[in-house]
Design an enzyme around this catalytic site. Structure first.
Site, short mmCIF file in Angstrom:
data_model
loop_
_atom_site.label_atom_id
_atom_site.label_comp_id
_atom_site.label_asym_id
_atom_site.label_seq_id
_atom_site.Cartn_x
_atom_site.Cartn_y
_atom_site.Cartn_z
N ASP A 8 0.87 -1.16 0.00
CA ASP A 8 0.00 0.00 0.00
C ASP A 8 0.92 1.23 0.00
OD1 ASP A 8 -2.34 1.64 0.44
OD2 ASP A 8 -1.72 1.76 2.54
N ASP A 10 -0.03 5.14 0.97
CA ASP A 10 -0.23 6.06 2.10
C ASP A 10 -0.31 5.28 3.41
OD1 ASP A 10 -1.08 8.83 0.70
OD2 ASP A 10 -1.94 7.15 -0.40
N ASP A 167 -1.58 -0.87 5.85
CA ASP A 167 -1.86 -0.39 7.21
C ASP A 167 -3.34 -0.24 7.49
OD1 ASP A 167 -2.21 3.10 7.30
OD2 ASP A 167 -2.01 1.96 5.45
#
Length: 231
Positions: A8, A10, A167
């Site tokens: 991922d 960001d 996250d």
């Protein structure tokens, strides 16, 4: 090493929250509202314009002005998105370790391509990133597995030979649905989320420095096998 590690963006590779929060506060100022503390905005960074408009202006997707405000948010963010965004500590050396060990790596993000690609170039990742999938590259976005499956196919790997690091719960859900191993970057915007343990990811790390060791465990078949469900 014939393995693909997908990330991922960001909250996993890049800390873009400062620029996203700054955009949210500029919009609050335009609406005659005082700025919110950075700490109040940071947890919503992984939710993009939708999440930040909700916390900053209490605007939901069904609000009649949502589309206009979202477009305004994205334009402002586009104009300022390289001012404060940076790689998380430990990310650059970790990616170098992967490359030197012969791993292929790529990025799968829900961030729209016209925002993601310039940022990836700005942060010096474009030359060694094998595949980049944005939020509008495929028909569906995470938690749907399509973006991950598209990335694996484009890079030439079977899902079983892929690890996805993210996250957010939707990252883990997408990875699991795609048949990939999953790792939680618990130093990202989910830091302090007590529900992480319920996400059932294969690995959890609390600093980007720990990703390399997790990748080696995965590649060497050292992850615990899931417990069979009782009949």
């Amino acid at each position: 090493m014939n393995k693909l590690v997908l990330f991922d963006f960001d909250g996993t590779l890049a800390d873009s929250a400062p620029d996203l929060a700054a955009t949210a506060n500029r919009m609050r100022k335009e609406h005659g509202l005082s700025e919110l503390p950075y700490e109040a905005l940071r947890p919503y960074a992984s939710h993009g314009a939708r999440g930040l408009l909700k916390v900053a202006l209490d605007i939901n997707t069904d609000h009649p002005d949502y589309a206009q405000l979202r477009a305004q948010f994205l334009q402002d963010y586009h104009d300022h998105m390289t001012e404060l965004t940076h790689l998380f500590e430990g990310v650059a050396p970790m990616l170098t370790q992967l490359e030197q060990a012969g791993y292929t790596w790529g990025i799968v993000t829900n961030k729209l391509e016209y925002l993601a690609l310039p940022l990836i170039r700005h942060l010096g990742l474009a030359e060694t990133c094998a595949v980049t999938v944005g939020g509008d590259t495929t028909q569906h976005t995470k938690p749907h597995p399509e973006p991950l499956l598209y990335a694996a196919k484009k890079a030439g790997f079977a899902p079983a030979d892929c690890l996805y690091v993210g996250d957010d719960l939707r990252d883990i859900q997408a990875g699991q649905a795609a048949g990939m191993a999953t790792m939680v970057a618990a130093y990202g915007y989910c830091a302090g989320d007590e529900s992480i343990g319920t996400w059932q990811a294969d690995l959890t790390v609390h600093h980007a420095n720990d990703i390399w060791e997790g990748v080696k465990r995965w590649a060497n078949g050292q992850l615990p096998r899931p417990t069979p469900l009782a009949c």
